[in-house]
Enzyme design. Structure first.
Site, short mmCIF file in Angstrom:
data_model
loop_
_atom_site.label_atom_id
_atom_site.label_comp_id
_atom_site.label_asym_id
_atom_site.label_seq_id
_atom_site.Cartn_x
_atom_site.Cartn_y
_atom_site.Cartn_z
N HIS A 92 -1.35 14.26 -7.30
CA HIS A 92 -2.16 13.91 -6.12
C HIS A 92 -2.20 12.41 -5.87
O HIS A 92 -2.21 11.97 -4.73
CB HIS A 92 -3.58 14.46 -6.28
CG HIS A 92 -3.63 15.95 -6.19
ND1 HIS A 92 -3.17 16.64 -5.10
CD2 HIS A 92 -4.07 16.88 -7.06
CE1 HIS A 92 -3.34 17.94 -5.30
NE2 HIS A 92 -3.88 18.10 -6.49
N HIS A 126 -12.76 -25.66 12.96
CA HIS A 126 -12.50 -24.64 11.93
C HIS A 126 -11.02 -24.59 11.61
O HIS A 126 -10.32 -23.72 12.07
CB HIS A 126 -12.96 -23.27 12.44
CG HIS A 126 -13.14 -22.26 11.35
ND1 HIS A 126 -12.12 -21.45 10.90
CD2 HIS A 126 -14.22 -21.92 10.61
CE1 HIS A 126 -12.57 -20.64 9.96
NE2 HIS A 126 -13.84 -20.91 9.75
ZN LIG Z 1 -2.82 22.42 -6.01
#
Ligand SMILES: [Zn+2]
Length: 464
Positions: free
Chosen positions: A290, A369
């Site tokens: 995953h 700046h």
């Molecule tokens: Zn799975």
């Protein structure tokens, strides 16, 4: 295809003299699809062991897949998008704010592979019923609901050059150009036991036949501590295959001799569905998981943002496709030096806008700046994002009597400095609208293909 098909159009095949008429046509646009009707099923949730009901609802074009927590107050929804990814331990968890949905990958794989682009996945728990640990129950549900075409073309991500991600755990994912969505996967267990390889084109029919029935498998060493802590109350040999040493334990025998690699492919499809576009490319995966899958999804998302910034048209679009500076000034009350939008270069559907701002040395803020080292202040980039998002909201509410006010900014990050001479492409996407009371937008400033700043901007609607 039988021989009859080859001869179905003898005229077009035979008339070479008329070949100009039959030059390769543009590919027929594929249309977005949703479900034909609502369908639901009830089962056990993996982590809590309690009963959970999952209900699939049809959704309009460009809606994408959203999860809805019916059990919570206000029934919040979570976009199945990679920016909402929270954790990838053993399963994929997405969330917005404090709301989470766990173990979304098998439902997402089924929806994506069966060709569903737009749907609401309503649940009365924080995860779907696990079924038998495969995507089969979700495929059955989708077939029960039916799949129906809508009137908008599908959105694709075309892989143009090889991309790859690699993780410390030994996972390697390569994405190669291809005109189809293909996955070639090598799975290997501890000490390379159960090494399996499978290569396929992902189509609804192939998914249903070859991939959907493949069940989750776990290594005993990994789940033993979880069982001890009672963290997988709904886990059993009915919804997972347990591998202990060389032994394979499960309630029913293996459904395929290479069931493990098939399940790995299932998880890849589910995790890559978080890109929110159909991928035309070939995923070559070695020992995927995953976290590697999610990293690839993130890389695709970044590449998509980079490309949309680069594909800025040179000419000023007219009509609905863009707004020139005078049209911008009809919408925004801001004027020099606070107008931070030069031109809107495009809208994508109702929810996305891209605008540009050329930053010159003459901007007043560069004077202070910083003297001798001009850098655009980050707050001015947030201002630019807010102005661009306001234009998007104006378009949405122009028929109503309400107007959006910038309320807050979250997760603001300044990644790179912006210098005089830079052109900023400002992207804003409406990620959430709660009735006509509040809206949330995700915004990016992009310079030279790189995100220089980003933030989540919230707006509230008040009567004009
Ligand atoms: Zn799975």
């Amino acid at each position: 295809m039988g021989p009859a098909c080859h001869h179905a159009f003898p005229d077009t095949a035979g008339h070479h003299t008329k070949s100009l008429l039959f030059k390769p046509a543009m590919a027929t646009p594929e249309f977005q699809q949703t479900l034909g009707k609502i369908a639901s099923f009830t089962g056990t949730a993996l982590h809590t062991g309690e009963k959970a009901t999952l209900k699939l609802h049809p959704a309009p074009v460009d809606h994408g897949i959203k999860f809805k927590r019916k059990d919570l107050q206000d029934e919040p929804t979570i976009d199945a998008k990679i920016e909402n990814l929270k954790t990838v331990e053993r399963s994929t968890t997405i969330g917005e704010g404090s709301v989470r949905v766990h173990t979304v990958e098998h439902v997402l794989a089924a929806l994506s592979a069966m060709g569903v682009d737009n749907a609401v996945v309503e649940m009365d728990a924080n995860e779907p019923p696990i079924g038998d640990g495969s995507a089969q129950p979700y495929v059955d549900l989708i077939k029960k609901a039916g799949v129906t075409a809508q009137e908008e073309a599908r959105k694709f991500f075309d892989v143009r050059e090889p991309m790859h991600v690699e993780t410390k755990t030994g996972a390697l994912l390569v994405l190669l150009p291809d005109d189809k969505f293909r996955i070639s996967c090598t799975q290997a267990g501890p000490n390379n036991r159960f090494t399996q390889f499978l290569s396929m084109e992902v189509t609804p029919a192939a998914f249903e036949r070859e991939i959907a029935p493949a069940r989750t498998f776990v290594y005993y060493e990994d789940v033993e501590p979880l069982m001890d802590k009672n963290l997988i109350k709904g886990g059993s040999l009915e919804n997972a295959i347990v591998v202990r040493g060389d032994a394979v334990l499960s309630k029913e025998p293996l459904r395929f001799s290479d069931e493990f690699v098939r399940h790995k492919i299932l998880d890849i499809i589910g995790d890559l569905a978080l890109v929110g576009r159909r991928i035309r490319g070939h995923v070559v995966a070695v020992k995927p998981g995953h976290s590697a899958n999610a990293e690839l999804a993130r890389a695709l998302d970044r590449e998509h943002t980079r490309r949309s910034a680069m594909s800025a048209p040179r000419a000023i679009p007219i009509g609905d496709s863009g707004l020139d500076s005078s049209e911008v000034m009809k919408i925004l009350p801001h004027r020099y030096p606070f107008l931070m939008v030069d031109r809107v270069i495009g809208f994508e559907g109702e929810n996305k806008i891209t605008a540009i701002k050329s930053v010159t040395i003459n901007e007043p803020f560069f004077q202070g700046h910083f003297p001798g080292h001009p850098v655009m202040p980050g707050v001015m980039q947030v201002e630019a994002m807010a102005q661009v998002a306001s234009i998007l909201l104006f378009k949405l509410t122009k028929t109503s009597s309400r107007v959006g006010y910038f309320m807050s900014a979250d997760e603001v990050k300044f990644r790179k400095p912006v210098f005089p001479g830079d052109t900023i492409f400002i992207h804003a996407e409406l990620t959430r609208a709660r009735g006509n009371r509040m809206a949330k937008t995700k915004c990016y400033c992009v310079v030279n293909d790189a995100v220089v700043s980003e933030g989540e901007l919230m707006f509230t609607f008040l009567d004009k």
